[in-house]
Motif scaffolding. Structure first.
Motif, PDB file in Angstrom:
ATOM      1  N   THR A 222       0.105  -9.625 -14.700  1.00 26.79           N
ATOM      2  CA  THR A 222      -0.714 -10.401 -13.765  1.00 26.79           C
ATOM      3  C   THR A 222      -0.907  -9.716 -12.414  1.00 26.79           C
ATOM      4  OG1 THR A 222       1.263 -11.619 -13.037  1.00 26.79           O
ATOM      5  CG2 THR A 222      -0.043 -12.595 -14.813  1.00 26.79           C
ATOM      6  N   LYS A 223       0.040  -8.911 -11.991  1.00 23.60           N
ATOM      7  CA  LYS A 223       0.002  -8.309 -10.659  1.00 23.60           C
ATOM      8  C   LYS A 223      -0.082  -6.795 -10.767  1.00 23.60           C
ATOM      9  CE  LYS A 223       2.636  -8.040  -6.326  1.00 23.60           C
ATOM     10  NZ  LYS A 223       3.915  -8.422  -5.653  1.00 23.60           N
ATOM     11  N   GLU A 224      -1.108  -6.223 -10.146  1.00 19.45           N
ATOM     12  CA  GLU A 224      -1.280  -4.771 -10.208  1.00 19.45           C
ATOM     13  C   GLU A 224      -0.308  -4.080  -9.255  1.00 19.45           C
ATOM     14  OE1 GLU A 224      -4.677  -1.363  -9.309  1.00 19.45           O
ATOM     15  OE2 GLU A 224      -5.285  -3.425  -9.749  1.00 19.45           O
ATOM     16  N   PRO A 225       0.481  -3.118  -9.729  1.00 22.31           N
ATOM     17  CA  PRO A 225       1.421  -2.416  -8.845  1.00 22.31           C
ATOM     18  C   PRO A 225       0.698  -1.410  -7.963  1.00 22.31           C
ATOM     19  CG  PRO A 225       1.508  -1.477 -11.041  1.00 22.31           C
ATOM     20  CD  PRO A 225       0.558  -2.648 -11.122  1.00 22.31           C
ATOM     21  N   ILE A 226       1.224  -1.183  -6.778  1.00 19.25           N
ATOM     22  CA  ILE A 226       0.669  -0.180  -5.882  1.00 19.25           C
ATOM     23  C   ILE A 226       1.615   1.011  -5.847  1.00 19.25           C
ATOM     24  CG2 ILE A 226      -0.534  -1.886  -4.470  1.00 19.25           C
ATOM     25  CD1 ILE A 226       1.717  -1.567  -2.404  1.00 19.25           C
ATOM     26  N   LEU A 227       1.085   2.163  -5.446  1.00 17.13           N
ATOM     27  CA  LEU A 227       1.932   3.349  -5.311  1.00 17.13           C
ATOM     28  C   LEU A 227       2.889   3.145  -4.136  1.00 17.13           C
ATOM     29  CD1 LEU A 227      -0.588   6.289  -5.850  1.00 17.13           C
ATOM     30  CD2 LEU A 227       1.427   5.827  -7.252  1.00 17.13           C
ATOM     31  N   ARG A 228       4.177   3.243  -4.390  1.00 18.83           N
ATOM     32  CA  ARG A 228       5.171   3.130  -3.320  1.00 18.83           C
ATOM     33  C   ARG A 228       6.139   4.299  -3.418  1.00 18.83           C
ATOM     34  NH1 ARG A 228       9.694  -0.414  -5.420  1.00 18.83           N
ATOM     35  NH2 ARG A 228       9.233  -0.747  -7.629  1.00 18.83           N
ATOM     36  N   ASN A 229       6.682   4.657  -2.274  1.00 21.55           N
ATOM     37  CA  ASN A 229       7.539   5.836  -2.190  1.00 21.55           C
ATOM     38  C   ASN A 229       8.958   5.485  -2.606  1.00 21.55           C
ATOM     39  OD1 ASN A 229       8.652   8.322  -1.688  1.00 21.55           O
ATOM     40  ND2 ASN A 229       8.442   8.227   0.528  1.00 21.55           N
ATOM     41  N   MET A 230       9.408   6.095  -3.716  1.00 24.45           N
ATOM     42  CA  MET A 230      10.770   5.903  -4.201  1.00 24.45           C
ATOM     43  C   MET A 230      11.631   7.123  -3.875  1.00 24.45           C
ATOM     44  SD  MET A 230      10.712   2.900  -5.642  1.00 24.45           S
ATOM     45  CE  MET A 230      12.190   2.912  -6.670  1.00 24.45           C
ATOM     46  N   GLY A 231      11.060   8.061  -3.109  1.00 24.91           N
ATOM     47  CA  GLY A 231      11.803   9.244  -2.700  1.00 24.91           C
ATOM     48  C   GLY A 231      12.178   9.154  -1.232  1.00 24.91           C
ATOM     49  N   SER A 232      11.998  10.236  -0.516  1.00 24.24           N
ATOM     50  CA  SER A 232      12.293  10.279   0.918  1.00 24.24           C
ATOM     51  C   SER A 232      11.028  10.668   1.661  1.00 24.24           C
ATOM     52  CB  SER A 232      13.407  11.293   1.201  1.00 24.24           C
ATOM     53  OG  SER A 232      12.982  12.610   0.849  1.00 24.24           O
ATOM     54  N   SER A 233      11.098  10.608   2.992  1.00 22.82           N
ATOM     55  CA  SER A 233       9.944  11.021   3.781  1.00 22.82           C
ATOM     56  C   SER A 233       9.691  12.514   3.641  1.00 22.82           C
ATOM     57  CB  SER A 233      10.169  10.656   5.256  1.00 22.82           C
ATOM     58  OG  SER A 233      11.367  11.258   5.741  1.00 22.82           O
ATOM     59  N   GLU A 234      10.760  13.279   3.441  1.00 18.82           N
ATOM     60  CA  GLU A 234      10.638  14.731   3.287  1.00 18.82           C
ATOM     61  C   GLU A 234      10.176  15.109   1.886  1.00 18.82           C
ATOM     62  OE1 GLU A 234      13.358  18.782   3.890  1.00 18.82           O
ATOM     63  OE2 GLU A 234      14.225  16.800   4.253  1.00 18.82           O
ATOM     64  N   HIS A 235      10.638  14.363   0.891  1.00 12.50           N
ATOM     65  CA  HIS A 235      10.251  14.612  -0.501  1.00 12.50           C
ATOM     66  C   HIS A 235       9.752  13.304  -1.119  1.00 12.50           C
ATOM     67  CE1 HIS A 235      12.033  18.605  -0.339  1.00 12.50           C
ATOM     68  NE2 HIS A 235      13.136  18.074   0.147  1.00 12.50           N
ATOM     69  N   PRO A 236       8.486  12.947  -0.837  1.00 12.95           N
ATOM     70  CA  PRO A 236       7.952  11.678  -1.356  1.00 12.95           C
ATOM     71  C   PRO A 236       7.896  11.668  -2.881  1.00 12.95           C
ATOM     72  CG  PRO A 236       6.545  12.585   0.373  1.00 12.95           C
ATOM     73  CD  PRO A 236       7.517  13.657   0.002  1.00 12.95           C
ATOM     74  N   HIS A 237       8.104  10.504  -3.447  1.00 12.10           N
ATOM     75  CA  HIS A 237       7.989  10.303  -4.890  1.00 12.10           C
ATOM     76  C   HIS A 237       7.277   8.968  -5.080  1.00 12.10           C
ATOM     77  CE1 HIS A 237       9.998  10.908  -9.071  1.00 12.10           C
ATOM     78  NE2 HIS A 237       8.832  10.287  -9.187  1.00 12.10           N
ATOM     79  N   LEU A 238       5.960   9.034  -5.238  1.00 12.90           N
ATOM     80  CA  LEU A 238       5.144   7.838  -5.332  1.00 12.90           C
ATOM     81  C   LEU A 238       5.049   7.375  -6.774  1.00 12.90           C
ATOM     82  CD1 LEU A 238       2.208   8.919  -2.969  1.00 12.90           C
ATOM     83  CD2 LEU A 238       4.309   7.702  -2.376  1.00 12.90           C
ATOM     84  N   VAL A 239       5.248   6.081  -6.977  1.00 17.21           N
ATOM     85  CA  VAL A 239       5.176   5.534  -8.337  1.00 17.21           C
ATOM     86  C   VAL A 239       4.589   4.132  -8.286  1.00 17.21           C
ATOM     87  CG1 VAL A 239       7.571   4.727  -8.209  1.00 17.21           C
ATOM     88  CG2 VAL A 239       6.486   5.010 -10.441  1.00 17.21           C
TER      89      VAL A 239
END
Length: 332
Positions: free
Chosen positions: A305-322
């Motif tokens: 029902t809810k579309e996920p958005i890209l969020r950073n699961m890493g760090s500011s130095e090494h972003p990991h968007l999912v």
């Protein structure tokens, strides 16, 4: 990373293809080929774009170069939104933005000699008008991609697939571009030839400071040439991070399944394969919520029902968007 490190920034890019039907040919729907995609490409680096066939990778690459006109969004190349440029402005800019096509057998005109094919960009842009200078440039291009200068007077049918792709690379290099979109450049080649072409492209990138968007459906192919990797599914990016980080710790269930399908080269090595069930839904009518929910083994009610958005699961130095509601739980 500063703005000067970014050569290309894509913001909320969309490409929808209208679907017409009925007696009056009215629009009955639209194919969501590229649906609100955002990312950036660093100067002198390679962004790998990976996903199954039909996920929108090639359409995204062609839309960035305006070989296909975007339906919405921005494509910022060195501070200019090329989606808003006039035809004449875009023509002048094409010297800096080039493409390497997937099929080396279809992308070269069989009626033109290699000399004519490699000279054509100079003719179009009014460069190197002196015949001797132009001939010298063609010879230099052939040498650059590892072909004998004698190849200049031959025709495409006289070359193998790998040699033709080298010619395609030489054509892309002719105008000294800054950014090249490589649309599955090795998928039509024998496995034994693929590594040669990949190594050539990496050498040229390092020599001339090129930036690549490298499109592929095979994560094993894209691993070594990419600095960052963006994973696409049904018109959207679902994960984006550094190549090393992605392979070491994939967070999205779709990425995990793609990586688990890579053959293990070590004899006797065993790893659990995550086999995706079902087919990719139609981009004409994508499912609500997370588009991967129809094939995801972890899908819950929220995913439908809810579309996920890209969020950073890493760090500011090494972003990991999912883009996954439960990525944190799945990675634990």
């Amino acid at each position: 990373m500063t703005s000067s490190d970014i050569i290309l920034e894509v913001k909320n890019l969309q490409k929808y293809f209208p679907v017409q039907g009925g007696l009056l040919g009215r629009q009955t729907g639209k194919v969501h080929a590229v649906d609100t995609v955002s990312f950036s490409v660093q100067r002198g680096k390679t962004l790998g774009l990976v996903g199954e066939s039909g996920c929108g990778k090639s359409t995204l690459g062609r839309t960035i170069l305006r070989l296909t006109e975007p339906s919405g969004g921005e494509v910022i190349y060195e501070g200019r939104d090329i989606a808003k440029l006039s035809a004449n402005e875009m023509r002048a800019l094409r010297k800096e933005l080039q493409i390497i096509f997937q099929d080396p057998f279809a992308s070269l005109n069989p009626r033109m000699s290699i000399r004519e094919i490699l000279s054509e960009p100079f003719e179009i842009h009014g460069m190197h008008k002196n015949p001797e200078e132009r001939r010298a440039k063609v010879i230099d291009l052939l040498k650059e991609v590892g072909l004998n200068p004698e190849a200049a007077d031959r025709y495409p049918h006289e070359f193998s697939g790998g040699q033709r792709q080298r010619i395609g690379i030489a054509r892309a290099l002719a105008l000294k571009p800054k950014l090249i979109v490589a649309d599955e450049p090795v998928s039509a080649l024998d496995v034994s030839i693929q590594s040669q072409i990949l190594n050539l492209m990496m050498d040229l990138r390092d020599k001339y400071g090129l930036s690549y968007i490298f499109i592929a459906h095979d994560l094993a192919v894209i691993e070594h040439i990419s600095d960052e990797i963006a994973v696409m599914y049904l018109g959207k990016i679902v994960e984006h991070t550094g190549a090393t980080q992605l392979y070491a710790r994939p967070l999205h269930p779709y990425t995990q399944a793609l990586i688990s399908s890579i053959p293990e080269p070590k004899i006797g090595a065993k790893k659990a394969r995550k086999v995706l069930q079902g087919d990719v839904p139609s981009p004409l009518n994508p499912p609500p919520g997370c588009r991967f929910n129809t094939r995801c083994p972890y899908a819950k009610d929220e995913c439908r029902t809810k579309e996920p958005i890209l969020r950073n699961m890493g760090s500011s130095e090494h972003p990991h968007l999912v883009a996954c509601h439960f990525a944190g739980e799945l990675s634990e």
